[in-house]
Design a protein around this motif. Structure first.
Motif, mmCIF file in Angstrom:
data_model
loop_
_atom_site.group_PDB
_atom_site.id
_atom_site.type_symbol
_atom_site.label_atom_id
_atom_site.label_comp_id
_atom_site.label_asym_id
_atom_site.label_seq_id
_atom_site.Cartn_x
_atom_site.Cartn_y
_atom_site.Cartn_z
ATOM 1 N N ARG A 80 0.839 -1.142 -0.120
ATOM 2 C CA ARG A 80 0.154 -0.070 0.033
ATOM 3 C C ARG A 80 0.893 1.373 -0.077
ATOM 4 N NH1 ARG A 80 -3.153 -1.623 5.424
ATOM 5 N NH2 ARG A 80 -0.795 -1.911 6.066
ATOM 6 N N SER A 87 0.415 5.401 1.454
ATOM 7 C CA SER A 87 -0.221 6.233 2.161
ATOM 8 C C SER A 87 -0.267 7.590 1.540
ATOM 9 C CB SER A 87 0.400 6.537 3.681
ATOM 10 O OG SER A 87 -0.064 5.435 4.167
ATOM 11 N N LEU A 133 -4.086 4.118 1.434
ATOM 12 C CA LEU A 133 -4.339 4.490 3.011
ATOM 13 C C LEU A 133 -4.457 6.198 2.808
ATOM 14 C CD1 LEU A 133 -1.995 2.396 5.049
ATOM 15 C CD2 LEU A 133 -4.446 2.307 4.982
ATOM 16 N N LYS A 181 -4.288 9.609 4.596
ATOM 17 C CA LYS A 181 -3.371 9.998 5.531
ATOM 18 C C LYS A 181 -4.076 11.243 6.102
ATOM 19 C CE LYS A 181 1.488 9.769 6.428
ATOM 20 N NZ LYS A 181 2.796 10.358 6.011
ATOM 21 N N GLN A 186 -13.701 5.369 6.667
ATOM 22 C CA GLN A 186 -13.542 3.657 7.098
ATOM 23 C C GLN A 186 -15.083 3.210 6.592
ATOM 24 O OE1 GLN A 186 -9.585 3.136 7.945
ATOM 25 N NE2 GLN A 186 -11.144 1.956 7.594
ATOM 26 N N ASN A 194 -9.646 2.924 3.466
ATOM 27 C CA ASN A 194 -8.808 2.769 4.583
ATOM 28 C C ASN A 194 -8.053 4.065 4.956
ATOM 29 O OD1 ASN A 194 -9.851 0.207 5.440
ATOM 30 N ND2 ASN A 194 -8.352 -0.688 3.875
ATOM 31 N N THR A 195 -7.773 4.444 6.209
ATOM 32 C CA THR A 195 -7.082 5.776 6.472
ATOM 33 C C THR A 195 -5.826 5.092 7.462
ATOM 34 O OG1 THR A 195 -8.575 5.794 8.360
ATOM 35 C CG2 THR A 195 -9.153 6.890 6.440
ATOM 36 N N ASN A 196 -4.807 6.274 7.516
ATOM 37 C CA ASN A 196 -3.588 6.135 8.336
ATOM 38 C C ASN A 196 -3.606 7.399 8.800
ATOM 39 O OD1 ASN A 196 -1.151 6.773 9.369
ATOM 40 N ND2 ASN A 196 -0.047 6.329 7.262
ATOM 41 N N GLN A 248 -7.853 2.253 10.023
ATOM 42 C CA GLN A 248 -7.187 1.000 9.764
ATOM 43 C C GLN A 248 -5.635 1.070 10.435
ATOM 44 O OE1 GLN A 248 -8.062 -1.475 7.780
ATOM 45 N NE2 GLN A 248 -5.926 -2.618 7.772
#
Length: 315
Positions: free
Chosen positions: A85, A87, A123, A125, A140, A145-147, A166
């Motif tokens: 992945r 970000s 991801l 961010k 989400q 999906n997140t950072n 995530q």
């Protein structure tokens, strides 16, 4: 076996860079970027053509869209090299705007999809403000999906876990920087190395809390100042490391073993925490280091976003 290969046995290694031409040397699983790294990259001869091409292709589009397209261009190049992945960061100037952060995250995913890249490889961010955490929670729920970045406190980590994000990126080096600067002449490096490093202690506490209570959010230590901080967190879910420190690890043959242990965390006696908005803001306010470093980090990323805007306008 060198330390980089040894580390990969216990932890997913992530490269923290906008310089994707360096990635193949260290074979990381994932990669992270931020506005500062992209700004640094596009000012070099190797990457300026990407900036020029993006501006030319999308001339006349709103500046914020051109910026996102540049970030996605870098992300796509990175994903052609790493198997996992990447970000990609939402503009730090939106750190206190939940609606705008959600919209920007959705647009970044749409731009990646237009490039044929699945959302599962991205991801988004977002800064770990209360508003950023709420935006991440909504993203989400939409399958994005997140950072959560710029994370300096236990309260931020707890709130992120409750929001079911995530992944989180606790900033080891910046925590270390604050304590070292605050101590001044009283700081004794040897007394604050390895497991006693304040940044390492912060990530260890978060990791143990998550594993103890079965919180699935991934913990990715970030912002390292030295190899000792990295080796002291071997066993963490992920560690995102600069090319310079990846090189040092690859050139070092000293033994390395796992330090963090999910089974040991399960056996620990820990209290479950929860924060509503008022409790979160008060807990953050009580932590001078986290309050200062969060504000400083947002200012720095926002300043670099402004510089990137000017570069985009100047092409």
């Amino acid at each position: 076996m060198n330390q980089l290969d040894a580390l990969k046995q216990y932890t997913t290694v992530v490269a923290d860079t906008g310089n994707f031409k360096q990635l193949a040397d260290y074979k990381p699983t994932d990669a992270t970027t931020n506005p500062s790294l992209i700004l640094k990259a596009v000012q070099s001869d190797d990457y300026k053509p990407l900036l020029d091409e993006t501006v030319k292709k999308f001339k006349g589009k709103p500046l914020d869209e051109v910026m996102d397209r540049l970030l996605v261009r870098f992300g796509a190049e990175i994903l052609s090299i790493v198997p996992g992945r990447v970000s990609t960061e939402v503009d730090a100037r939106l750190s206190f705007d939940t609606e705008a952060t959600v919209a920007r995250g959705e647009r970044l995913i749409a731009l990646y999809k237009a490039e044929g890249i699945a959302a599962s490889r991205i991801l988004i961010k977002v800064a770990s403000t209360w508003e950023g955490i709420r935006a991440a929670e909504r993203l989400q729920q939409k399958g994005i999906n997140t950072n959560l970045t710029l994370l300096f406190s236990f309260a931020q980590a707890v709130a992120c876990g409750e929001a079911k994000v995530q992944l989180i990126s606790p900033f080891v080096g910046r925590i270390y920087d604050w304590y070292k600067k605050t101590a001044g002449a009283k700081w004794v490096e040897a007394e604050h190395a390895g497991a006693n490093d304040p940044g390492v202690k912060s990530v260890t506490e978060i990791y143990n809390y998550y594993k103890h209570f079965g919180i699935p959010t991934e913990v990715m230590g970030a912002s390292f100042r030295n190899v000792g901080q990295i080796t002291a967190l071997a066993g963490c879910d992920l560690l995102t490391i600069s090319p310079d420190l990846l090189k040092t690890l690859a050139e070092t043959d000293a033994p390395l073993s796992a330090v963090l242990d999910a089974k040991a965390a399960k056996a620990a006696k820990l209290e479950k925490m929860s924060y509503d908005e008022a409790g979160f803001r008060f807990a953050l306010n009580e932590d001078a280091m986290a309050t200062e470093k969060l504000a400083e980090g947002i200012r720095a990323f926002a300043a670099d976003a402004v510089k990137l805007d000017k570069l985009l306008q100047g092409v």
